[in-house]
Design a protein around this motif. Structure first.
Motif, PDB file in Angstrom:
ATOM      1  N   THR A 253       0.822  -1.205   0.000  1.00  0.00           N
ATOM      2  CA  THR A 253       0.000   0.000   0.000  1.00  0.00           C
ATOM      3  C   THR A 253       0.858   1.259   0.000  1.00  0.00           C
ATOM      4  O   THR A 253       1.971   1.257   0.559  1.00  0.00           O
ATOM      5  N   ALA A 254       0.312   2.325  -0.563  1.00  0.00           N
ATOM      6  CA  ALA A 254       0.985   3.621  -0.488  1.00  0.00           C
ATOM      7  C   ALA A 254       1.081   4.110   0.953  1.00  0.00           C
ATOM      8  O   ALA A 254       1.859   5.026   1.239  1.00  0.00           O
TER       9      ALA A 254
ATOM     10  N   TYR B 276      -1.427   0.293  10.464  1.00  0.00           N
ATOM     11  CA  TYR B 276      -1.711  -0.424   9.207  1.00  0.00           C
ATOM     12  C   TYR B 276      -0.517  -0.335   8.266  1.00  0.00           C
ATOM     13  O   TYR B 276       0.023  -1.356   7.810  1.00  0.00           O
TER      14      TYR B 276
ATOM     15  N   ASN C 122      -4.942   4.682  -4.398  1.00  0.00           N
ATOM     16  CA  ASN C 122      -6.339   4.617  -3.920  1.00  0.00           C
ATOM     17  C   ASN C 122      -7.186   3.736  -4.823  1.00  0.00           C
ATOM     18  O   ASN C 122      -7.545   4.150  -5.932  1.00  0.00           O
TER      19      ASN C 122
ATOM     20  N   THR D  42     -15.984   3.976   4.037  1.00  0.00           N
ATOM     21  CA  THR D  42     -15.372   5.246   4.437  1.00  0.00           C
ATOM     22  C   THR D  42     -14.569   5.860   3.302  1.00  0.00           C
ATOM     23  O   THR D  42     -14.204   7.022   3.376  1.00  0.00           O
ATOM     24  N   HIS D  43     -14.271   5.070   2.261  1.00  0.00           N
ATOM     25  CA  HIS D  43     -13.478   5.608   1.151  1.00  0.00           C
ATOM     26  C   HIS D  43     -14.305   6.610   0.357  1.00  0.00           C
ATOM     27  O   HIS D  43     -15.505   6.416   0.149  1.00  0.00           O
ATOM     28  N   LEU D  44     -13.619   7.652  -0.118  1.00  0.00           N
ATOM     29  CA  LEU D  44     -14.321   8.780  -0.729  1.00  0.00           C
ATOM     30  C   LEU D  44     -15.304   8.357  -1.827  1.00  0.00           C
ATOM     31  O   LEU D  44     -16.459   8.783  -1.834  1.00  0.00           O
TER      32      LEU D  44
ATOM     33  N   THR E 278     -19.008  14.603   3.571  1.00  0.00           N
ATOM     34  CA  THR E 278     -18.180  15.527   4.338  1.00  0.00           C
ATOM     35  C   THR E 278     -16.825  15.626   3.647  1.00  0.00           C
ATOM     36  O   THR E 278     -16.168  14.606   3.443  1.00  0.00           O
ATOM     37  N   VAL E 279     -16.466  16.837   3.262  1.00  0.00           N
ATOM     38  CA  VAL E 279     -15.161  17.049   2.620  1.00  0.00           C
ATOM     39  C   VAL E 279     -14.177  17.465   3.710  1.00  0.00           C
ATOM     40  O   VAL E 279     -14.352  18.511   4.348  1.00  0.00           O
ATOM     41  N   TYR E 280     -13.157  16.631   3.904  1.00  0.00           N
ATOM     42  CA  TYR E 280     -12.230  16.871   5.004  1.00  0.00           C
ATOM     43  C   TYR E 280     -11.138  17.865   4.592  1.00  0.00           C
ATOM     44  O   TYR E 280     -10.053  17.477   4.188  1.00  0.00           O
TER      45      TYR E 280
ATOM     46  N   ARG F 203      -5.630  12.556  -4.676  1.00  0.00           N
ATOM     47  CA  ARG F 203      -5.211  11.150  -4.637  1.00  0.00           C
ATOM     48  C   ARG F 203      -5.130  10.585  -6.047  1.00  0.00           C
ATOM     49  O   ARG F 203      -5.800  11.066  -6.966  1.00  0.00           O
TER      50      ARG F 203
ATOM     51  N   TYR G 155      -6.295   7.704  -7.972  1.00  0.00           N
ATOM     52  CA  TYR G 155      -7.302   6.632  -7.913  1.00  0.00           C
ATOM     53  C   TYR G 155      -7.037   5.615  -9.014  1.00  0.00           C
ATOM     54  O   TYR G 155      -6.885   5.995 -10.178  1.00  0.00           O
TER      55      TYR G 155
ATOM     56  N   VAL H 162     -10.711  15.957  -4.121  1.00  0.00           N
ATOM     57  CA  VAL H 162     -12.008  15.500  -3.590  1.00  0.00           C
ATOM     58  C   VAL H 162     -13.144  16.136  -4.390  1.00  0.00           C
ATOM     59  O   VAL H 162     -14.094  15.444  -4.787  1.00  0.00           O
TER      60      VAL H 162
ATOM     61  N   ARG I  35      -9.018  15.860   8.112  1.00  0.00           N
ATOM     62  CA  ARG I  35      -9.047  14.601   8.862  1.00  0.00           C
ATOM     63  C   ARG I  35      -7.617  14.316   9.347  1.00  0.00           C
ATOM     64  O   ARG I  35      -6.663  14.423   8.568  1.00  0.00           O
TER      65      ARG I  35
ATOM     66  N   ASP J  55      -4.241  12.845   7.325  1.00  0.00           N
ATOM     67  CA  ASP J  55      -4.396  12.854   5.861  1.00  0.00           C
ATOM     68  C   ASP J  55      -3.276  13.664   5.210  1.00  0.00           C
ATOM     69  O   ASP J  55      -3.138  14.856   5.485  1.00  0.00           O
TER      70      ASP J  55
END
Ligand code: NAD
Ligand code: GDU
Length: 340
Positions: free
Chosen positions: A118-119, A142, A171, A189-191, A207-209, A222, A224, A260, A283, A286
């Motif tokens: 993972t990144a 993680y 992502n 929870t993923h965008l 909700t845009v963090y 990100r 994707y 986002v 968040r 992030d």
């Protein structure tokens, strides 16, 4: 026909990889404890062994029974905030799981492994886009456990002649373009999954963090990658190893970032309706932006992504999330399909 053990093959990415293996003419065998995966994600006719990948004896006996020549290791725990709250469980599952898999592979003489990394191993990158030789400074258990698993695999490779490809995913999003599989766990929870839920009226807003990052529109950026392209990257990695290729650790993304707000606009285009959002504070943990240098996976594995567009990722995710619910079981019908 080459047989391949797929740990975690009942999960989101593993089930897509099983389909890609079948499409490419390989015979997958799934080992999964069904902790987050679902039996119905494993296609009819694909053997499913229900058990813990940390059980080296089970791994070895499964490899021998099915005469597998390689393994793909997806089985893991991967929810970042949960890893902060339960680090011991995360270290156990991700490290002991990889240890059990390696012990089983070495015992059964299977020495080719494709590993899901993972990144998150990079933490907050100093420079963008992120190269594979950038410093690895994970910021949560993680990412730390995945980095440790990479190192464990590296040691086993040196001592026991294991060759591996570790793919560091960016992502991951989307669903099978043919609608055969996708994310099945509720409470996303993923965008992109959250935005699809909002577009489908299952939540009132996204909700845009944070909109005050140093990015073009102030929101997080990100890289994707479509889950179906990720799955074919695994098949390319497997082919590389079966042809005697050397061990590699490679980023797996497209090398392009989307904010986002750009994701929300793409979901609006796909859904044909507005996706309400509200701006909230950043968040914790992030990074502002995470984008891969993704040349290696194309050049060294010959990977040709087929779904390299945000609109494609989002429309496949939306089609999957909005699919009709499975019909209710009738009395007397078996609750679970039998597997070989
Ligand atoms: N989803 C992402 O965005 C993402 C990003 C980067 C890396 N990854 C990696 O990809 C892999 C797959 O992730 P996913 O999104 O498909 O998650 P998932 O939860 O859908 O799949 C994981 C699968 O592994 C199984 N499993 C977990 N622990 C096990 C154990 N000890 N023994 C046997 N089976 C076990 C689960 O039942 C599940 O089927 C993970 O290794 C994860 O770290 C995922
Ligand atoms: O409801 C949401 C959800 C996300 N975001 C934002 O959207 C972006 C993407 O967030 P995700 O939660 O979808 O994904 P992350 O980038 O946090 O993390 C994912 O990608 C990482 C690698 O970059 C790791 O692999 C990690 O395991 C995986 O969850 C971030 O800027 C985040 O702040 C929102 O604004 N609102």
């Amino acid at each position: 026909m080459t047989r391949v053990l797929v740990t975690g093959g009942a999960g989101y990415i593993g089930s897509q990889a099983v389909l890609a293996l079948l499409d490419a003419g390989y015979q997958p065998v799934v080992l999964d404890d069904l902790s987050t995966g679902l039996r119905e994600a494993v296609p009819e006719g694909v053997p499913l062994v229900v058990g813990d990948v940390a059980d080296a004896n089970l791994v070895a006996s499964t490899l021998r029974a099915h005469r597998a020549e390689a393994a793909m290791h997806f089985a893991a725990s991967l929810v970042v905030p949960e890893s902060v709250a339960q680090p011991l469980a995360y270290w156990r599952n991700n490290l002991a799981g990889t240890l059990g898999l390696l012990e089983g592979c070495v015992a059964a003489g299977v020495r080719r492994l494709v590993f899901s990394s993972t990144a998150a191993v990079y933490g907050i990158p100093d420079t963008l886009p992120v190269r594979e030789d950038a410093p690895c400074r994970p910021i949560n258990p993680y990412g730390a456990s995945k980095l440790a698993a990479e190192r464990l695999i590296g040691d086993a490779a040196t001592a026991h002649g294991v060759s591996f490809v570790a793919l560091r995913y960016f992502n991951v999003a989307g669903a099978d373009p043919a609608g055969r599989t996708g994310r099945r766990r509720p409470g996303a929870t993923h965008l992109i999954a959250v935005a699809c839920d909002a577009a489908l009226g299952r939540r009132d807003a996204v909700t845009v963090y944070g909109d005050d990052y140093d990015t073009p529109d102030g929101t997080g950026v990100r890289d994707y990658v479509h889950v179906a392209d990720l799955a074919t990257a695994h098949v390319a990695a497997l082919r590389h190893l079966l042809e005697g290729g050397r061990s590699l650790t490679l980023n797996c993304g497209y090398g392009r970032g989307h904010s986002v707000l750009a994701v929300l606009r793409a979901v609006e285009r796909a859904a044909g309706r507005p996706v309400p959002h509200r701006i909230a504070p950043r968040r914790a943990g992030d990074p502002p932006a995470v984008i891969a240098v993704a040349d290696g996976v194309r050049q060294l594995l010959g990977w040709h992504p087929m779904h390299d567009s945000l609109d494609r990722i989002v429309s496949d995710a939306l089609a999957w999330e909005g699919r009709p619910a499975a019909p209710p079981l009738l009395p007397g019908q078996p609750a679970e399909r039998a597997h070989a």
